[in-house]
Every structure is written in structure tokens, then in C-alpha cells.
Motif scaffolding. Sequence first.
Motif, PDB file in Angstrom:
ATOM      1  N   THR A  39       0.799  -1.224   0.000  1.00 35.96           N
ATOM      2  CA  THR A  39       0.000   0.000   0.000  1.00 35.96           C
ATOM      3  C   THR A  39       0.832   1.275   0.000  1.00 35.96           C
ATOM      4  OG1 THR A  39      -1.779  -1.133   1.144  1.00 35.96           O
ATOM      5  CG2 THR A  39      -1.806   1.239   1.230  1.00 35.96           C
ATOM      6  N   ILE A  40       1.876   1.339   0.787  1.00 32.38           N
ATOM      7  CA  ILE A  40       2.662   2.570   0.884  1.00 32.38           C
ATOM      8  C   ILE A  40       3.282   2.945  -0.462  1.00 32.38           C
ATOM      9  CG2 ILE A  40       4.623   3.676   2.018  1.00 32.38           C
ATOM     10  CD1 ILE A  40       2.147   3.310   3.827  1.00 32.38           C
ATOM     11  N   PRO A  41       3.977   2.034  -1.159  1.00 33.12           N
ATOM     12  CA  PRO A  41       4.501   2.410  -2.476  1.00 33.12           C
ATOM     13  C   PRO A  41       3.392   2.706  -3.489  1.00 33.12           C
ATOM     14  CG  PRO A  41       5.603   0.446  -1.705  1.00 33.12           C
ATOM     15  CD  PRO A  41       4.486   0.715  -0.765  1.00 33.12           C
ATOM     16  N   SER A  42       2.275   2.012  -3.374  1.00 28.92           N
ATOM     17  CA  SER A  42       1.170   2.253  -4.293  1.00 28.92           C
ATOM     18  C   SER A  42       0.618   3.668  -4.137  1.00 28.92           C
ATOM     19  CB  SER A  42       0.067   1.230  -4.038  1.00 28.92           C
ATOM     20  OG  SER A  42      -1.061   1.508  -4.805  1.00 28.92           O
ATOM     21  N   MET A  43       0.448   4.101  -2.913  1.00 27.61           N
ATOM     22  CA  MET A  43      -0.050   5.454  -2.678  1.00 27.61           C
ATOM     23  C   MET A  43       0.983   6.494  -3.101  1.00 27.61           C
ATOM     24  SD  MET A  43      -2.012   4.935   0.915  1.00 27.61           S
ATOM     25  CE  MET A  43      -2.888   6.482   0.911  1.00 27.61           C
ATOM     26  N   ALA A  44       2.236   6.243  -2.812  1.00 27.71           N
ATOM     27  CA  ALA A  44       3.291   7.193  -3.186  1.00 27.71           C
ATOM     28  C   ALA A  44       3.424   7.292  -4.703  1.00 27.71           C
ATOM     29  CB  ALA A  44       4.615   6.769  -2.570  1.00 27.71           C
ATOM     30  N   LEU A  45       3.239   6.194  -5.396  1.00 25.96           N
ATOM     31  CA  LEU A  45       3.327   6.197  -6.846  1.00 25.96           C
ATOM     32  C   LEU A  45       2.259   7.098  -7.465  1.00 25.96           C
ATOM     33  CD1 LEU A  45       4.808   4.923  -9.242  1.00 25.96           C
ATOM     34  CD2 LEU A  45       3.106   3.116  -9.211  1.00 25.96           C
ATOM     35  N   GLY A  46       1.085   7.114  -6.870  1.00 27.39           N
ATOM     36  CA  GLY A  46       0.018   7.979  -7.366  1.00 27.39           C
ATOM     37  C   GLY A  46       0.367   9.449  -7.301  1.00 27.39           C
ATOM     38  N   PHE A  47       1.140   9.845  -6.294  1.00 26.28           N
ATOM     39  CA  PHE A  47       1.535  11.240  -6.162  1.00 26.28           C
ATOM     40  C   PHE A  47       2.670  11.620  -7.109  1.00 26.28           C
ATOM     41  CE2 PHE A  47      -0.143  10.407  -1.796  1.00 26.28           C
ATOM     42  CZ  PHE A  47      -1.289  11.166  -1.952  1.00 26.28           C
ATOM     43  N   GLU A  48       3.440  10.634  -7.563  1.00 21.92           N
ATOM     44  CA  GLU A  48       4.593  10.906  -8.413  1.00 21.92           C
ATOM     45  C   GLU A  48       4.334  10.680  -9.892  1.00 21.92           C
ATOM     46  OE1 GLU A  48       7.600   8.346  -6.963  1.00 21.92           O
ATOM     47  OE2 GLU A  48       8.042   9.588  -5.227  1.00 21.92           O
ATOM     48  N   VAL A  49       3.154  10.231 -10.252  1.00 26.23           N
ATOM     49  CA  VAL A  49       2.903   9.822 -11.629  1.00 26.23           C
ATOM     50  C   VAL A  49       2.960  10.990 -12.616  1.00 26.23           C
ATOM     51  CG1 VAL A  49       0.380   9.982 -11.643  1.00 26.23           C
ATOM     52  CG2 VAL A  49       1.517   8.232 -12.974  1.00 26.23           C
ATOM     53  N   SER A  50       2.609  12.178 -12.168  1.00 23.92           N
ATOM     54  CA  SER A  50       2.590  13.320 -13.081  1.00 23.92           C
ATOM     55  C   SER A  50       2.687  14.612 -12.278  1.00 23.92           C
ATOM     56  CB  SER A  50       1.283  13.305 -13.886  1.00 23.92           C
ATOM     57  OG  SER A  50       1.145  14.498 -14.615  1.00 23.92           O
TER      58      SER A  50
END
Length: 121
Positions: A54-65
Motif C-alpha cells: 500500500t505505501i509504495p502504491s499510494m506514493a506512486l500515485g503522487f509521483e505519476v505526473s
Amino acid sequence: RWGRRKPFLVAGAILSALLTMAMWWASPAWSETGQFAYLLAVSVCFWLAYTVYTIPSMALGFEVSPEYYDRVRVTTARSLYCVVPGLAVGWVYWLALRPEWGGEINGIRMVSILVAAVVLG
């Protein structure tokens, strides 16, 4: 090659799926204390594995664009993948009681295998 988040996402998903199945495989012949200890140990391991995902998944959403609206779309899609299965949770026990499984305990074990397959998919 995999990036800094993908190994955590893959490992967390696989471990979460396996521990979801393992949660329901305590033997009915064990004492209540033994069943409780097993469930406690597997549950703690499950939530740790879920955190690894969950933690990397949520962080990935903030870094996608860098664009706000793109991040909102990604976060919305991710939320739908979390909310829609939550609507089906009420049917899990009904599905476990189907006569094809051969009993309640076998039913919930088979349903846990189906859930794990969906998680891995």
C-alpha cells in the motif's frame, strides 16, 4: 530496471495473497488458543505485507505526473479498485456456504483461494 517501487508492489501483492489464503487454514482440531495464536500471527504478517504494497502504491500515485488533474484521475482509479471489491464482501459468506464446496470450512478456504487469485490478477 524495475524502478524503486515495483519490487515492493509485486512482493506485497504476492505475500498478501498467500497470507489471505493462509488465514483460513487453521485446523479445526486445534485448541481455541492454538487457533487464536495462528490467526494472530498470520494476521500480523498479512497487515505487514499489505503495508509493503500500500505505501509504495499510494506514493506512486503522487509521483505519476506533475499535473494535478492527472494525479486525481490516477487516485480515483486506484480508489475504485479498492471500493468496488468492498461491495462484494457481503457475498463472501454466502459463496462459502454453497453446497459444491462440501461444508463451511472448505467453502471459506476455497473462497480465500479465489480472493487470492483476484488479488494476484
